[in-house]
Design a protein around this motif. Structure first.
Motif, PDB file in Angstrom:
ATOM      1  N   TYR A  31       0.844  -1.187   0.000  1.00 52.16           N
ATOM      2  CA  TYR A  31       0.000   0.000   0.000  1.00 52.16           C
ATOM      3  C   TYR A  31       0.880   1.238   0.000  1.00 52.16           C
ATOM      4  O   TYR A  31       2.060   1.188   0.339  1.00 52.16           O
ATOM      5  N   VAL A  32       0.284   2.355  -0.396  1.00 49.44           N
ATOM      6  CA  VAL A  32       0.976   3.632  -0.456  1.00 49.44           C
ATOM      7  C   VAL A  32       0.356   4.543   0.596  1.00 49.44           C
ATOM      8  O   VAL A  32      -0.862   4.720   0.625  1.00 49.44           O
ATOM      9  N   VAL A  33       1.182   5.104   1.459  1.00 48.67           N
ATOM     10  CA  VAL A  33       0.711   6.065   2.448  1.00 48.67           C
ATOM     11  C   VAL A  33       0.531   7.401   1.731  1.00 48.67           C
ATOM     12  O   VAL A  33       1.482   7.961   1.199  1.00 48.67           O
ATOM     13  N   LEU A  34      -0.703   7.895   1.709  1.00 45.28           N
ATOM     14  CA  LEU A  34      -0.995   9.165   1.051  1.00 45.28           C
ATOM     15  C   LEU A  34      -0.806  10.352   1.980  1.00 45.28           C
ATOM     16  O   LEU A  34      -0.335  11.408   1.560  1.00 45.28           O
ATOM     17  N   SER A  35      -1.201  10.201   3.234  1.00 42.68           N
ATOM     18  CA  SER A  35      -1.034  11.283   4.211  1.00 42.68           C
ATOM     19  C   SER A  35      -1.109  10.700   5.616  1.00 42.68           C
ATOM     20  O   SER A  35      -1.726   9.661   5.831  1.00 42.68           O
ATOM     21  N   GLN A  36      -0.461  11.370   6.552  1.00 44.11           N
ATOM     22  CA  GLN A  36      -0.469  10.964   7.965  1.00 44.11           C
ATOM     23  C   GLN A  36      -0.987  12.120   8.803  1.00 44.11           C
ATOM     24  O   GLN A  36      -0.698  13.285   8.512  1.00 44.11           O
ATOM     25  N   HIS A  37      -1.735  11.779   9.872  1.00 45.28           N
ATOM     26  CA  HIS A  37      -2.397  12.793  10.689  1.00 45.28           C
ATOM     27  C   HIS A  37      -2.423  12.377  12.150  1.00 45.28           C
ATOM     28  O   HIS A  37      -2.282  11.205  12.476  1.00 45.28           O
ATOM     29  N   VAL A  38      -2.665  13.366  13.008  1.00 46.37           N
ATOM     30  CA  VAL A  38      -2.968  13.138  14.416  1.00 46.37           C
ATOM     31  C   VAL A  38      -4.185  13.997  14.720  1.00 46.37           C
ATOM     32  O   VAL A  38      -4.148  15.225  14.536  1.00 46.37           O
ATOM     33  N   THR A  39      -5.281  13.370  15.109  1.00 42.36           N
ATOM     34  CA  THR A  39      -6.462  14.111  15.529  1.00 42.36           C
ATOM     35  C   THR A  39      -6.902  13.578  16.878  1.00 42.36           C
ATOM     36  O   THR A  39      -6.981  12.367  17.081  1.00 42.36           O
ATOM     37  N   HIS A  40      -7.140  14.500  17.804  1.00 46.68           N
ATOM     38  CA  HIS A  40      -7.596  14.140  19.146  1.00 46.68           C
ATOM     39  C   HIS A  40      -6.644  13.131  19.797  1.00 46.68           C
ATOM     40  O   HIS A  40      -7.080  12.196  20.467  1.00 46.68           O
ATOM     41  N   GLY A  41      -5.351  13.280  19.529  1.00 45.26           N
ATOM     42  CA  GLY A  41      -4.341  12.415  20.128  1.00 45.26           C
ATOM     43  C   GLY A  41      -4.177  11.054  19.476  1.00 45.26           C
ATOM     44  O   GLY A  41      -3.410  10.221  19.953  1.00 45.26           O
ATOM     45  N   VAL A  42      -4.880  10.790  18.384  1.00 49.36           N
ATOM     46  CA  VAL A  42      -4.811   9.493  17.710  1.00 49.36           C
ATOM     47  C   VAL A  42      -4.056   9.659  16.391  1.00 49.36           C
ATOM     48  O   VAL A  42      -4.399  10.511  15.574  1.00 49.36           O
ATOM     49  N   ARG A  43      -3.034   8.829  16.186  1.00 48.85           N
ATOM     50  CA  ARG A  43      -2.290   8.826  14.929  1.00 48.85           C
ATOM     51  C   ARG A  43      -3.021   7.934  13.925  1.00 48.85           C
ATOM     52  O   ARG A  43      -3.451   6.842  14.258  1.00 48.85           O
ATOM     53  N   TRP A  44      -3.130   8.422  12.685  1.00 42.73           N
ATOM     54  CA  TRP A  44      -3.783   7.646  11.624  1.00 42.73           C
ATOM     55  C   TRP A  44      -3.228   8.093  10.286  1.00 42.73           C
ATOM     56  O   TRP A  44      -2.502   9.070  10.199  1.00 42.73           O
ATOM     57  N   GLN A  45      -3.584   7.320   9.261  1.00 42.66           N
ATOM     58  CA  GLN A  45      -3.123   7.664   7.918  1.00 42.66           C
ATOM     59  C   GLN A  45      -4.159   7.276   6.882  1.00 42.66           C
ATOM     60  O   GLN A  45      -5.026   6.448   7.134  1.00 42.66           O
ATOM     61  N   LEU A  46      -4.036   7.915   5.715  1.00 45.58           N
ATOM     62  CA  LEU A  46      -4.855   7.578   4.560  1.00 45.58           C
ATOM     63  C   LEU A  46      -3.954   6.798   3.619  1.00 45.58           C
ATOM     64  O   LEU A  46      -2.885   7.271   3.248  1.00 45.58           O
ATOM     65  N   ASP A  47      -4.364   5.574   3.267  1.00 38.85           N
ATOM     66  CA  ASP A  47      -3.577   4.685   2.412  1.00 38.85           C
ATOM     67  C   ASP A  47      -4.335   4.372   1.131  1.00 38.85           C
ATOM     68  O   ASP A  47      -5.560   4.462   1.087  1.00 38.85           O
ATOM     69  N   ALA A  48      -3.589   3.948   0.108  1.00 35.90           N
ATOM     70  CA  ALA A  48      -4.177   3.511  -1.161  1.00 35.90           C
ATOM     71  C   ALA A  48      -3.476   2.243  -1.616  1.00 35.90           C
ATOM     72  O   ALA A  48      -2.278   2.063  -1.369  1.00 35.90           O
TER      73      ALA A  48
END
Length: 172
Positions: A31-48
């Motif tokens: 998979y390709v990581v499109l973007s990484q984020h932290v919201t409300h203390g939780v790390r997450w990413q958008l993958d394709a």
């Protein structure tokens, strides 16, 4: 007209939950990581990634699509039919009342209108990643969205080219 970057705090009123991207074999393909984020203390990413069902986009744990949380979501085989899967979405990581929406667009769609006053810029898929020559968009919908400043939410977002002209959705 207010313009927000793709990471701005706006999103669609409708949250289409598409689940279960079927992968080739017992594990997901690369998979390709499109973007990484932290919201409300939780790390997450958008993958394709590509699967038997076509292009897949997922919001998931930074360890990848095979490791999900209660908030992980995804969609595969996006299409351009009026009742079809133009986009996907799910719970915003770390916020039970917020949502995140995202989807692929043709390469000439440089923006997408999500409300009467809100246009979100799109981002090209990384070149050389094995993904289609296309773009993607995503927005975070905070609780109470849309505000009066955002305008009225569109039932179907409208992709736009650089001149602001409408662009049709495409099957992926």
């Amino acid at each position: 007209m207010r313009r927000f970057p793709a990471t701005g705090p706006v999103a669609l009123l409708a949250c289409v939950l598409l689940a279960g991207c079927a992968a080739q074999g017992p594990h997901l393909p690369d998979y390709v990581v499109l973007s990484q984020h932290v919201t409300h203390g939780v790390r997450w990413q958008l993958d394709a990634f590509l699967s038997d069902e076509g292009l897949c986009l997922t919001v998931d744990d930074p360890r990848g699509p095979e490791v999900g949380g209660d908030w992980s979501s995804g969609g595969c085989g996006f299409d351009n039919s009026p009742a079809g899967g133009y986009w996907s979405g799910g719970q915003e990581p770390g916020d039970d009342n917020g949502f995140v929406e995202y989807g692929p667009l043709p390469d000439n769609a440089t923006a997408i209108r999500v409300t009467s006053h809100t246009v979100v810029r799109t981002i090209p898929f990384p070149h050389g990643s094995g993904l289609p020559a296309a773009r993607y968009w995503f927005v975070i919908e905070p609780p109470g969205w849309p505000s009066k400043a955002d305008g009225t939410a569109l039932s179907t977002p409208q992709p736009l080219d650089e001149q602001g002209k409408k662009v049709a959705f495409q099957k992926f």
